[in-house]
Every structure is written in C-alpha cells, then in structure tokens.
Design a protein around this motif. Sequence first.
Motif, mmCIF file in Angstrom:
data_model
loop_
_atom_site.group_PDB
_atom_site.id
_atom_site.type_symbol
_atom_site.label_atom_id
_atom_site.label_comp_id
_atom_site.label_asym_id
_atom_site.label_seq_id
_atom_site.Cartn_x
_atom_site.Cartn_y
_atom_site.Cartn_z
ATOM 1 N N ILE A 75 -7.112 -15.244 -30.891
ATOM 2 C CA ILE A 75 -5.643 -15.659 -31.612
ATOM 3 C C ILE A 75 -4.450 -14.550 -30.264
ATOM 4 O O ILE A 75 -3.930 -14.244 -30.198
ATOM 5 C CB ILE A 75 -5.193 -16.152 -31.904
ATOM 6 C CG1 ILE A 75 -3.673 -17.269 -32.120
ATOM 7 C CG2 ILE A 75 -4.876 -15.483 -33.396
ATOM 8 C CD1 ILE A 75 -3.787 -18.229 -32.965
ATOM 9 N N ALA A 76 -5.199 -13.224 -31.656
ATOM 10 C CA ALA A 76 -4.440 -12.593 -30.912
ATOM 11 C C ALA A 76 -4.416 -11.458 -29.936
ATOM 12 O O ALA A 76 -4.836 -10.765 -29.539
ATOM 13 C CB ALA A 76 -4.349 -10.936 -32.159
ATOM 14 N N ALA A 81 -3.351 -16.124 -25.909
ATOM 15 C CA ALA A 81 -1.757 -16.798 -26.408
ATOM 16 C C ALA A 81 -0.711 -17.631 -25.115
ATOM 17 O O ALA A 81 -0.686 -18.474 -25.733
ATOM 18 C CB ALA A 81 -1.166 -15.325 -27.126
ATOM 19 N N ILE A 84 -2.209 -20.572 -24.603
ATOM 20 C CA ILE A 84 -1.811 -21.939 -25.683
ATOM 21 C C ILE A 84 -0.374 -22.241 -25.759
ATOM 22 O O ILE A 84 -0.170 -23.006 -25.959
ATOM 23 C CB ILE A 84 -2.386 -21.188 -26.461
ATOM 24 C CG1 ILE A 84 -4.028 -21.085 -27.166
ATOM 25 C CG2 ILE A 84 -1.371 -22.307 -27.844
ATOM 26 C CD1 ILE A 84 -4.385 -20.443 -28.252
ATOM 27 N N ILE A 99 -3.901 -30.020 -31.699
ATOM 28 C CA ILE A 99 -4.706 -29.603 -32.969
ATOM 29 C C ILE A 99 -5.043 -28.316 -32.641
ATOM 30 O O ILE A 99 -5.765 -28.184 -31.741
ATOM 31 C CB ILE A 99 -5.692 -30.946 -33.459
ATOM 32 C CG1 ILE A 99 -4.330 -31.433 -33.620
ATOM 33 C CG2 ILE A 99 -6.069 -29.722 -34.679
ATOM 34 C CD1 ILE A 99 -4.045 -31.796 -35.203
ATOM 35 N N LEU A 100 -5.006 -27.301 -33.088
ATOM 36 C CA LEU A 100 -5.084 -26.274 -32.367
ATOM 37 C C LEU A 100 -6.026 -25.244 -33.421
ATOM 38 O O LEU A 100 -5.599 -25.315 -34.883
ATOM 39 C CB LEU A 100 -3.779 -24.574 -32.638
ATOM 40 C CG LEU A 100 -4.414 -23.769 -31.876
ATOM 41 C CD1 LEU A 100 -5.247 -22.916 -30.389
ATOM 42 C CD2 LEU A 100 -3.319 -22.722 -31.101
ATOM 43 N N ALA A 101 -7.800 -25.059 -32.872
ATOM 44 C CA ALA A 101 -8.213 -23.613 -33.804
ATOM 45 C C ALA A 101 -9.030 -22.517 -33.165
ATOM 46 O O ALA A 101 -8.456 -22.761 -32.007
ATOM 47 C CB ALA A 101 -9.466 -24.975 -34.429
ATOM 48 N N VAL A 102 -8.633 -22.029 -34.226
ATOM 49 C CA VAL A 102 -9.379 -20.257 -34.084
ATOM 50 C C VAL A 102 -11.012 -20.544 -34.524
ATOM 51 O O VAL A 102 -11.283 -20.223 -35.850
ATOM 52 C CB VAL A 102 -8.690 -19.029 -34.328
ATOM 53 C CG1 VAL A 102 -8.251 -17.882 -33.785
ATOM 54 C CG2 VAL A 102 -7.140 -19.943 -34.138
ATOM 55 N N GLN A 104 -12.669 -17.301 -33.905
ATOM 56 C CA GLN A 104 -12.796 -16.354 -34.119
ATOM 57 C C GLN A 104 -14.033 -15.617 -34.143
ATOM 58 O O GLN A 104 -14.925 -14.232 -34.246
ATOM 59 C CB GLN A 104 -12.517 -15.737 -36.130
ATOM 60 C CG GLN A 104 -10.698 -16.537 -36.175
ATOM 61 C CD GLN A 104 -11.182 -16.044 -37.933
ATOM 62 O OE1 GLN A 104 -9.863 -16.113 -38.229
ATOM 63 N NE2 GLN A 104 -11.783 -16.070 -38.498
ATOM 64 N N LYS A 109 -17.769 -22.029 -37.393
ATOM 65 C CA LYS A 109 -16.606 -22.050 -36.973
ATOM 66 C C LYS A 109 -16.199 -23.055 -36.434
ATOM 67 O O LYS A 109 -15.411 -23.796 -36.004
ATOM 68 C CB LYS A 109 -15.982 -20.740 -37.008
ATOM 69 C CG LYS A 109 -16.155 -20.273 -38.619
ATOM 70 C CD LYS A 109 -14.120 -18.992 -38.714
ATOM 71 C CE LYS A 109 -14.572 -19.060 -39.854
ATOM 72 N NZ LYS A 109 -14.071 -17.141 -40.498
ATOM 73 N N LYS A 112 -17.752 -26.765 -36.332
ATOM 74 C CA LYS A 112 -16.076 -26.760 -37.345
ATOM 75 C C LYS A 112 -15.487 -27.557 -37.540
ATOM 76 O O LYS A 112 -15.165 -28.688 -37.146
ATOM 77 C CB LYS A 112 -16.501 -25.794 -39.144
ATOM 78 C CG LYS A 112 -16.182 -26.442 -40.565
ATOM 79 C CD LYS A 112 -16.041 -26.807 -41.284
ATOM 80 C CE LYS A 112 -15.605 -27.745 -42.564
ATOM 81 N NZ LYS A 112 -14.488 -26.826 -42.457
#
Lengths: 342, 342
Positions: A75-76, A81, A84, A99-102, A104, A109, A112
Amino acid sequence: MSKKKTQITLQDIADKLNVTKVTVSKALRNHPDISDSTAKLIKKTADKMGYIPNFAARNLSAKKTSTIGVIVPVIANSFFAQIIDSIYNCAFDSDYDIILAVSQEDSEKEKKHLETMLAMRVDGIIISVCEKSENHNTFLKIKSLGVPIVFFDRTIEDDNFSSVTINNVQGAYKAVVKAIESGYKSIGHIGGWQNINIGRDRYAGYKEALRKHKIHLNKKHVIFGGFGEDDGYKAFMELYSKQNLPDILFTVTFPVALGVYNAAKEVGLKIPKDIDVITFGQSSINRFLKPKLSYVDLQTNDIGPKTFELILEHIRSGKKFAPKKIEIDTDLVMNETCIKKI
Amino acid sequence: MSKKKTQITLQDIADKLNVTKVTVSKALRNHPDISDSTAKLIKKTADKMGYIPNFAARNLSAKKTSTIGVIVPVIANSFFAQIIDSIYNCAFDSDYDIILAVSQEDSEKEKKHLETMLAMRVDGIIISVCEKSENHNTFLKIKSLGVPIVFFDRTIEDDNFSSVTINNVQGAYKAVVKAIESGYKSIGHIGGWQNINIGRDRYAGYKEALRKHKIHLNKKHVIFGGFGEDDGYKAFMELYSKQNLPDILFTVTFPVALGVYNAAKEVGLKIPKDIDVITFGQSSINRFLKPKLSYVDLQTNDIGPKTFELILEHIRSGKKFAPKKIEIDTDLVMNETCIKKI
DNA sequence: GTGAAAGCGCTAACAA
DNA sequence: TTGTTAGCGCTTTCAC
C-alpha cells in the motif's frame, strides 16, 4: 429496569406511519411501486428516527452485496495507492462499496483475504497478486463459484481469467533498446520472480531487445528477486560483491531501482557515470532523485478505471461473460539516466 | 433444465452427516459443546463440500461482525500506509477483519464512509479525520449509538472521545527551540488548518517556543492551509511573492516541507542557505532529499498498535469504558537542515 | 400503490 | 454431547 434500546428497524418506521415494513423498504430504496408523496414522508421519518439500514440483513435477503473486494500486495507505494484511489472513485460513482485488503506480499494473507471476501459474498474481486502467490487453486475455486474476478498489473498465468495489464514485454523492450542506442553493450537486469507476469514479461522484453540487436546476454548480469527496495539493494550488492556489475542495469520496478541507488551510494559508485540505470515504473519520489531516473511509464491513470469497468461488465452479464485481457501500451520517459553517450 | 446450483449451507452439511445444522454451526466455530471426533468429521466434510460461511447471515444472527472500520484521509503517504499495515497485523492476530476506507481529505466522503460502516455494523471505528472534517455531529451520533470509535493522529476537539496522538505541542516546541538555538530570529510557520488538532497544536508549540524565548511572532511569516505537498508549495509561493520569507520555516507536515522544497527550487532559492526548513513528521523520501530534512519524529510504530488496543478495550468493555486519550512523546531528529550556524 | 407471507443462512438460548 | 425453537432485519414474490 431500563428498556433495552435496540436498533431502529423498518418495522419501527412502519408502525409510526401505519404502513407495513414492505412499503418502507421499498420507499427507502426508491422502488417505483411507491408514490412520491408517501416515499418522501417515509424518508423524512426514517431520517428523523435515525434509521440506519442493516446491510447484513439486506445482503442476506437480497443475495447480493453491492460490494467489490480489492486486494493489493502493498500500500505504501504510489502505484497501488493511485490505483486504489481511482477504484474508490469509480465505485463511488457506481454505488458500490469497496472492501480493501493488503496481502503484504504474503501468499497466506492473500488467501485469507480471498476467503474472507468470499464469505462476505462480495459481488466481485479485483486483485493484483503478491510476489509469490500460490493461490491458483483458490482462483479456480472462485471462478467455479461464479464470483467475477479481474486481475490487474500482476496476474497469474491463465487465459481463463480477465485482466488489465500494461504491455510489459513491449515496455521492457523499449527501455533496453534505448540503453543499446545510448551505446551500452553490457546491460544487466535486476528482475522479478519468473512465476509472475511482470517478472517474466519484463525479462522477456529485455531478452528480446538484446537478441534483436545481437548483444550477448550475460547471465551473470541477471538477478531475479522481489519487487521492493530491499530486493534491489540486495541484488545490486550481490552483483557488486561478485564483480559482476554491467555498465547499465534495467530494473524491474521503481522500488528496485531505488534500492540500487541506495546500494550504489553506499559503495561509492556514481550513477550514471559508474553504473547507469533505467527502470520500469515511476514514482513521485523520482523528482528528488539525482539523477532523475528514466523509466517506462505505467499508465497508472488508465488501469484503475479499466479494471473497474471490466469487473462491472462481469458482474452485470454473469456467467455468460468471456474472460477478457486488456493490455495497455507503454511509453518511455527519458530523464537523466540512460542518456546517449557522446 | 439444469438444477440451479446454489451455495452450500450448514443444513447441507448436516443432512449429509445426519446431524442438525446447530451441531455443524458449533463444530465449525470450535464450540466446546461438540466432541472432538464429530467436530473433526464435520470440518472435514465441510471442507470437502466446499462450504463457505455466509458472514451476512452470521452477522445478522450474532449481532456482531468481528469487523473494525478504518478511515484515513490519504493513502499514498508513508505515514498512513505504515499505520494501516500495523493495524492490519493487529487485526489479523485478534481475528478481526478490517474495512478500510479513504476519505481523500473530503468531508463528504468521510461522512459517507462512516455511514456505510454503521450500516455494515462494524464493531468499532478507527479514524484519522480529513483536513476540514465537518462531521462532529456524525461522531456524536456514532457515540450515542454505542459504537466504539477511536481517533488517531488527527482528532476532533472533544474530550468525550478516545484518541491516540503524539504530543504535537511538545514536538513543535522542540523543533522551534532548535531553530532558535541554531541562531534564527526570523522563524516562520507553514501551518495546518486550525480546526484540527495537528494544525492547532503544532502552531501552539511554535508560538510557545517563540514566546518563551522572547522572539517576536511576525504574523506575516505564518500561513495556514492543508497538509499536502501542494499546500506547502502554495504557501511558500505566497510568502515569497509578498517578500515575506523568514530565515527558516517550520512546516506542519513532511509533505508540506516537500512542497517548500519544490517551490524554493523553482524560484532558485537554496535550502538551507537562502531559506532553511525544519518539519513535523518524516517520510522514507527524506533519504533522497538534499539537504536531508531535520524533523520531529512521529513515532509511527507505536500509533497503530496502541490505537488498535484501545478500540479493543472499548469493544470488550462496552458502554462502561471511559474515553481515554493517549499521547505519545516525540523526538527531534537532526539531519542537514536547521543546523547551528557558526 | 400497498400489504401478507415466506424465507435468506445463521446463532443463541434452552431442553433433552 | 446434541437437538429444538425462535428469531436476526430485510427483500421478494404475489395477491389485493
């Protein structure tokens, strides 16, 4: 004993107005059944009573959620960014929630998050996969469930899925050709993992450019790894320590190039004099770099809207919609690296 | 005609195993009621049948969602990105889902997101408000609804809400005192809107430092605006065009300082020689700046976990939990600006 | 234009 | 340890 205060429901509004909850439900959703006057009255009362719809109930009953799940690896990173932001704007205009998910960069993850989104019954999923995604089976499952899914930028290798990507082979080709035209013969590549399109295709473009120009590909000048700054740093250090540095490096992403800048500085090499760099992808940080990197432009503005449009098409036409692969052409932007040697 | 395939429910699993859906429900959620052997069997069957829980149904029935809403003003900003990452990690560890929304510094969008989250019945809300948030009433409503809410970094002025902030007054004070110690008498401030804590408190610290050291506060050297790069650019240009530039500027955020860098470069002024800068907040970009900015450290690592911990306390203890304001002390990090003049 | 009936898939309380 | 009963709040037919 105090009366337990609970949430206000459609029924409460209906009671107050001597209508049924069905009427209220319809009025609140602008159903044409309801006359303007009653609709207005109902809305006003609902507002006054502080009614808040219950999406769980609505979703359960309506069997859809007007919600789209979005998964990104990091995200960084100004690239994601920006995407999004544009997806949020598109969603806003089309009355969808996001619904936003990262993930990483973590396959576990990512999985999940995918499962959570399925459990939430999102109407569709937009995803840019993580570095070493091992979720192909999950994607197939999602497909078989009939949940629309669109990949962007980072995709998996499977023609049965829709995607929006940029033309990675072409972009890499352009960059490397430019390096050749600038007089370089010794051209290295800090590449990404080959299990993922952006790693594979950018390497392919690199190879193709060398081949077409009959320049030897020195395997010692090529390193594969992740897409972050650390990865660039490590790769550079590896080349450096083994004295395998070429004259110019074509890096797979902007963060990787950044890592190269750090590493070069640390060992006292000057860019572009001692080691030159050209990269795929840009960042707002570039303005502050010395020298400013020349790069393959990612066409960031186009990707988000096109991806969103595609998922909407999928959602609207259901099963019947055939997978569609959109590829966006790239441009080369020349700044202060990889400049023609006189 | 083909049989319409619908989702697999608890009942389907129950039928296959000759138990009731209640047993299945309990087994799948590791309820102690169920014996290990049946639980294992049920889980295996559920898995084999490709069962996916329906959160809408679960939430509706259980009257909770295990979901926390997070709203931030911007996303392409390493400060918020870092916080978000840490909140995701905390949530992951505590088995909560995160609904992330970006207000894009827009009060309207912020409000819309708050309402959506209420409608989703999130268990709690974590928020850093936008630049000119006009949603105080909405926050009060949320409070009266009994939905826990915790502010971080950017808060509203109201003691009835919990928050996690850094000590802005102290941080600003330290920075300005350092400027004074470095020999500056003419110290300006590019500040943030005064309706929000970070704007107000950083200005307060600035004023306090000047007052304590008996340095005149020249109002012409102070400009208020937003927290982004553009705002810094504009503010600098305004000072410059009116020939109101002080010797050093204390900027309210890192992006604002970045805007100052851009503007100074554009008009041909050198930092720190012609105009010096010290700022509140850092960024990974700083490494690439010349000169590297001295700044007040934001203690980014602490904020996310502390905020999450606080919202959990709220959720767990319900109405009984009194609002709590956590303030984190700051450090000054000196780099290449605001250095003592010899 | 409005309402009655049925049920979405799940969980909580209580019984057995 | 398992099952029965009774909804959660909403929307969708379909009848009036």
